[in-house]
Design a protein around this motif. Structure first.
Motif, PDB file in Angstrom:
ATOM      1  N   ASN A 140     -11.898   8.821  -3.159  1.00 46.40           N
ATOM      2  CA  ASN A 140     -11.773   7.726  -4.122  1.00 46.40           C
ATOM      3  C   ASN A 140     -10.791   6.666  -3.633  1.00 46.40           C
ATOM      4  O   ASN A 140     -11.050   5.458  -3.751  1.00 46.40           O
ATOM      5  N   ARG A 141      -9.671   7.159  -3.079  1.00 45.25           N
ATOM      6  CA  ARG A 141      -8.670   6.208  -2.597  1.00 45.25           C
ATOM      7  C   ARG A 141      -9.206   5.408  -1.413  1.00 45.25           C
ATOM      8  O   ARG A 141      -8.974   4.193  -1.306  1.00 45.25           O
ATOM      9  N   LYS A 172     -13.443  -6.756  -0.576  1.00 42.77           N
ATOM     10  CA  LYS A 172     -13.221  -7.863  -1.507  1.00 42.77           C
ATOM     11  C   LYS A 172     -12.291  -8.916  -0.909  1.00 42.77           C
ATOM     12  O   LYS A 172     -12.478 -10.117  -1.110  1.00 42.77           O
ATOM     13  N   ASP A 198     -13.104  -0.880  -0.682  1.00 37.12           N
ATOM     14  CA  ASP A 198     -13.604  -1.907  -1.607  1.00 37.12           C
ATOM     15  C   ASP A 198     -12.644  -3.081  -1.682  1.00 37.12           C
ATOM     16  O   ASP A 198     -13.054  -4.251  -1.691  1.00 37.12           O
ATOM     17  N   ALA A 199     -11.325  -2.743  -1.732  1.00 34.21           N
ATOM     18  CA  ALA A 199     -10.341  -3.823  -1.753  1.00 34.21           C
ATOM     19  C   ALA A 199     -10.396  -4.633  -0.457  1.00 34.21           C
ATOM     20  O   ALA A 199     -10.295  -5.876  -0.472  1.00 34.21           O
ATOM     21  N   ASP A 247       0.502   6.958  -5.464  1.00 40.53           N
ATOM     22  CA  ASP A 247      -0.820   6.968  -6.075  1.00 40.53           C
ATOM     23  C   ASP A 247      -1.204   8.363  -6.536  1.00 40.53           C
ATOM     24  O   ASP A 247      -0.407   9.310  -6.491  1.00 40.53           O
ATOM     25  N   LYS A 286      -4.415  -3.402   4.479  1.00 38.91           N
ATOM     26  CA  LYS A 286      -5.483  -2.514   4.026  1.00 38.91           C
ATOM     27  C   LYS A 286      -6.149  -1.807   5.197  1.00 38.91           C
ATOM     28  O   LYS A 286      -6.545  -0.638   5.091  1.00 38.91           O
ATOM     29  N   ALA A 303     -12.358   4.825  -0.875  1.00 41.89           N
ATOM     30  CA  ALA A 303     -13.347   3.889  -1.412  1.00 41.89           C
ATOM     31  C   ALA A 303     -12.670   2.678  -2.044  1.00 41.89           C
ATOM     32  O   ALA A 303     -13.127   1.539  -1.881  1.00 41.89           O
ATOM     33  N   GLU A 304     -11.576   2.947  -2.767  1.00 41.09           N
ATOM     34  CA  GLU A 304     -10.845   1.831  -3.377  1.00 41.09           C
ATOM     35  C   GLU A 304     -10.279   0.906  -2.313  1.00 41.09           C
ATOM     36  O   GLU A 304     -10.351  -0.323  -2.432  1.00 41.09           O
ATOM     37  N   THR A 305      -9.715   1.534  -1.263  1.00 39.62           N
ATOM     38  CA  THR A 305      -9.133   0.709  -0.198  1.00 39.62           C
ATOM     39  C   THR A 305     -10.212  -0.079   0.532  1.00 39.62           C
ATOM     40  O   THR A 305     -10.044  -1.279   0.825  1.00 39.62           O
ATOM     41  N   ASP A 360       0.817  -1.221   0.000  1.00 42.03           N
ATOM     42  CA  ASP A 360       0.000   0.000   0.000  1.00 42.03           C
ATOM     43  C   ASP A 360       0.849   1.268   0.000  1.00 42.03           C
ATOM     44  O   ASP A 360       0.304   2.362  -0.165  1.00 42.03           O
TER      45      ASP A 360
END
Length: 490
Positions: free
Chosen positions: A349-350, A360, A356-357, A213, A462, A352-354, A209
């Motif tokens: 966004n980052r 997941k 979401d990751a 970015d 994460k 949300a991506e994190t 991580d």
């Protein structure tokens, strides 16, 4: 004898009872005709009664003929009949054979004439009925074709209406997005400031991580962001204006085609409902020779289809451009937030991506654990399947062994023998494939265990990154300008 009375009516239509003034049965005369010409009985419709009383006045003295005898077979008619001096002239003209033959000829000609007349009537009736059915069938087919044409026009008209509504909706939506872009371009003049402390907190991220970015890039390039955003907004603003012109052109073609379809629908629907009893129908001589058409069904459908395809193409391009504008507004808002000492949207966004990751990873971890359980059950199932193949193999081999004891010529390589041999080979191949599947399943189980360990470690990484970006960095960015105004909303 003197001719009196009127002709006899046809008896096949109105049969009459046998009149009482028949001549007596002339057995001798009937027998004498047997050798002169063959007796052909007439059909039932031509069995007319012999009624000489209707044509002649009979003599007062009725001759009595002698019974038939073999001596009279070779005599002529003049020898058999009594000699009457006052009737010699009548018997010199025709013989009874001629008389019967003439009657038979008349009967046959009458029958032939009636049969021909009846056939003509039947043929005429059939012809009239056939032509009526043909005309009716042709009219029904024409009405059906008109109905299909009306349905086709209705279909394309509905497609045009649907596409026109979609195009109008898309054009209005694109106009709204263009206005938002214009407002966002005006808002981009506001000064922005950068928060440097976020870089220090982000250096505490771990492992994979710790990436360079988009948030970190924007923190280093905040000086050049406003000019870049303004240039891109202006470019997309010009594209939006050109797309609106294309949308209006496609909309105009749809509206013109729709007006034509509505007029054609009214005409063809009127023709479809016309009947033989309808008002307003008339003769139009030579109208069938006038060909005022300018298109075929294929070209007619293709014309409207091309208009719809053009509209769909323009609408798709408009939707794509609109999505690009939406993305541009979001991206430029993120970049301009970094100008205001913050990268709120980029962080969002980052995050949300994190998140979401992370979700997941949790999902994959749960699925991995479930799959480990399933693969263990599958391994046990495969082992049981291998054990279950033992009895069928024993049965097949025992049958083959028993059949080897058949005597002499009974040792036949018949279908049963071949099927048993194939059965042994099939069961053996099945066992081998199941054993290979068992080895593959055990290897997969080991791989799943290793994957579980990797997912658990990545989940911890994460969670640490999410804590830094969400709690520490975003905690300092609560007083920056409104996001709504940065994306073009008032």
């Amino acid at each position: 004898m003197e001719l009196v009375g009127s002709p006899l009516k046809a008896m096949y239509t109105h049969p009459k009872s046998t009149p009482s003034k028949f001549l007596p049965a002339i057995s001798t005369m009937a027998s004498s005709y047997k050798n002169r010409f063959p007796y052909n009985p007439l059909p039932q419709s031509f069995s007319l009664p012999w009624m000489p009383s209707a044509y002649y006045k009979t003599a007062a003295i009725k001759p009595t003929l002698a019974p038939f005898s073999k001596t009279s077979q070779g005599l002529t008619s003049s020898q058999v009949l009594p000699s009457v001096s006052n009737r010699t002239t009548l018997f010199n003209r025709y013989t009874p054979d001629d008389w019967y033959r003439s009657n038979l000829t008349n009967y046959k000609e009458s029958e032939t004439s009636r049969r021909n007349a009846e056939r003509l009537r039947v043929d005429t009736s059939c012809l009239i009925q056939d032509k009526y059915q043909q005309t009716k069938k042709t009219q029904i087919q024409s009405t059906k074709n008109l109905g299909e044409r009306v349905n086709d026009i209705e279909f394309w008209k509905s497609e045009l209406c649907r596409e026109l509504d979609e195009m109008i909706r898309e054009t209005n939506t694109l106009k709204d997005v263009k206005k938002r872009l214009e407002r966002a371009l005006d808002e981009s003049e506001a000064p922005l400031q950068v928060a440097q402390e976020c870089l220090l907190h982000r250096e505490k991220r771990m492992g994979i991580d710790l990436v360079h970015d988009d948030v970190e890039k924007q923190l280093f390039t905040e000086v050049d962001v406003i000019r870049s955003c303004q240039e891109r907004m202006q470019q997309y603003l010009d594209k939006a204006k050109a797309q609106l012109v294309s949308n209006r052109a496609a909309q105009h073609e749809l509206e013109r085609d729709l007006v034509n379809k509505q007029a054609a629908y009214r005409i063809d629907d009127k023709c479809h409902h016309l009947r033989n009893t309808s008002d307003g129908i008339s003769y139009y001589q030579g109208v069938e020779r006038v060909d005022a058409t300018i298109s075929a069904p294929a070209s007619w459908a293709k014309f409207t289809d091309n208009n719809i395809l053009r509209s769909q193409s323009e609408r798709a391009a408009s939707a794509k451009l609109r999505n690009s504008l939406e993305n541009l507004l979001v991206v430029t808002a993120n970049e301009m937030w970094r100008q205001f000492n913050g990268v709120n949207l980029a962080f969002t966004n980052r995050i949300a991506e994190t998140a979401d990751a992370k979700n997941k990873i949790r999902t994959h971890l749960a699925k991995t654990l479930q799959e480990i359980f399933q693969i263990e059950m599958s391994i046990e199932t495969i082992r049981k399947a291998i054990r279950d193949k033992g009895p069928p193999l024993k049965v097949a081999q025992t049958r083959l062994d028993e059949r080897t004891r058949r005597p002499n010529m009974e040792l036949c390589r018949d279908g049963a023998q071949l099927r048993l041999v194939n059965e042994v080979y099939e069961i053996d191949q099945t066992i081998q494939s199941l054993q290979q599947q068992l080895r593959d399943a055990e290897d997969t189980l080991q791989m799943l265990v290793r994957t579980k360990s990797v997912l658990e470690h990545d989940l911890a990484v994460k969670a640490n990154s999410l804590f830094i970006d969400q709690e520490k960095c975003m905690g300092m960015r609560k007083t920056f300008p409104s996001t709504v105004r940065m994306v073009g909303y008032v």
